[in-house]
Design an enzyme around this catalytic site. Sequence first.
Site, short mmCIF file in Angstrom:
data_model
loop_
_atom_site.label_atom_id
_atom_site.label_comp_id
_atom_site.label_asym_id
_atom_site.label_seq_id
_atom_site.Cartn_x
_atom_site.Cartn_y
_atom_site.Cartn_z
N LYS A 101 0.82 -1.21 0.00
CA LYS A 101 0.00 0.00 0.00
C LYS A 101 0.86 1.26 0.00
O LYS A 101 0.45 2.29 -0.55
CB LYS A 101 -0.95 -0.01 1.19
CG LYS A 101 -2.04 -1.07 1.06
CD LYS A 101 -3.11 -0.93 2.13
CE LYS A 101 -4.24 -1.92 1.90
NZ LYS A 101 -5.33 -1.78 2.87
N LYS A 113 -6.17 -10.95 -7.92
CA LYS A 113 -7.47 -11.02 -7.25
C LYS A 113 -8.36 -9.87 -7.73
O LYS A 113 -7.89 -8.77 -7.97
CB LYS A 113 -7.27 -10.92 -5.73
CG LYS A 113 -8.53 -11.16 -4.92
CD LYS A 113 -8.25 -11.17 -3.43
CE LYS A 113 -8.11 -9.77 -2.88
NZ LYS A 113 -8.15 -9.72 -1.40
N LYS A 154 -11.83 -3.78 -6.11
CA LYS A 154 -12.52 -2.54 -6.48
C LYS A 154 -11.54 -1.38 -6.63
O LYS A 154 -11.91 -0.32 -7.15
CB LYS A 154 -13.59 -2.20 -5.44
CG LYS A 154 -13.09 -2.07 -4.02
CD LYS A 154 -14.26 -2.06 -3.05
CE LYS A 154 -13.79 -2.21 -1.61
NZ LYS A 154 -14.89 -2.45 -0.68
#
Length: 332
Positions: A116, A198, A201
């Site tokens: 991240k 994967k 969104k």
Amino acid sequence: MSSEQKKIIFSGIQPTGTFTLGNYLGALQNWVKLQDEYRCIYCVVDLHSLTVRQEPKELRENTLSALALLLAVGIDPSKSVLFVQSHQPAHAELNWILNCFVPYGELTRMTQFKDKSAVHQDNINSGLFTYPVLMAADILLYGTDLVPVGADQKQHLELSRNTAIRFNNIYGDLFTVPEPYISKEVGRVMSLQDPSKKMSKSDTNAKSYISVLDKPEAIVKKFKSAVTDSGSEITFGEGKDGINNLLTIYSAVTGLSVAEAESRFAGKGYGDFKLAVGQAVAEHLRPIQEEYARVAADKAYLEQVYKAGAQRAGEMSRRILQKTYKKVGLLV
């Protein structure tokens, strides 16, 4: 078996936009099934979402939307404790105490922080670094026995387990050491445009994921453009990531086994198959979308649910938080 004798499950989901088909098939569908066998505590973890800069009005709307969608998929507030994380201050309070028991080196090994940080280089904040400790607080507050986890969360659950064991070794048994609950019913739902990843969104390509609230025609269109492979047979196998993903999804929404799905489409082309998967998904999501529209419009009911859930969560978490305060020497 009485509710008091059932094992406790805790799980949370961030309110960062509408859930994907992957969220639904990989987690939420299973949350619904777990309600009859376990004491389930389900939480919209809005505090976790703050590690990425949020627009306040949008976050509030997304939180209510997440709550409504959990109700729409079948989470029953009469069976489960359903609440919003920030409505229960004990999470933040225990988070601070546990921060003082988690070594810096353990947090530096968290792979999600590295991933991240690479994506949000303009906002590498300390919350992003320490949010696995808040996750541990979420879990340990409720005497949680089992935590549904995917492969990307196993490392964080291990930190929760280590923290519980470390604290118990110092102060005596207090925290239940949670175990992972891994459902084998549905395989991972992958991106429609890159089936090696994967479904997410946060993907910049909207064609790569299905939102639970996508319109039927949008769902069918996305599946028609899904990446497959250069072959022609609709069979599950090595080197056929795209077809494997579509077979997994079709099996999950129809209740057929993968082998039965293969037989149904024997001799048919990829185009027919992708259309059928899109139509099956759209039909499966239709009642959820209808229920979501009804629940989301009833703001009074949503408020009633989250307030009642916060009260029940408070009654459960207060006991462990008070015991933690006493163990570490705080005046209570």
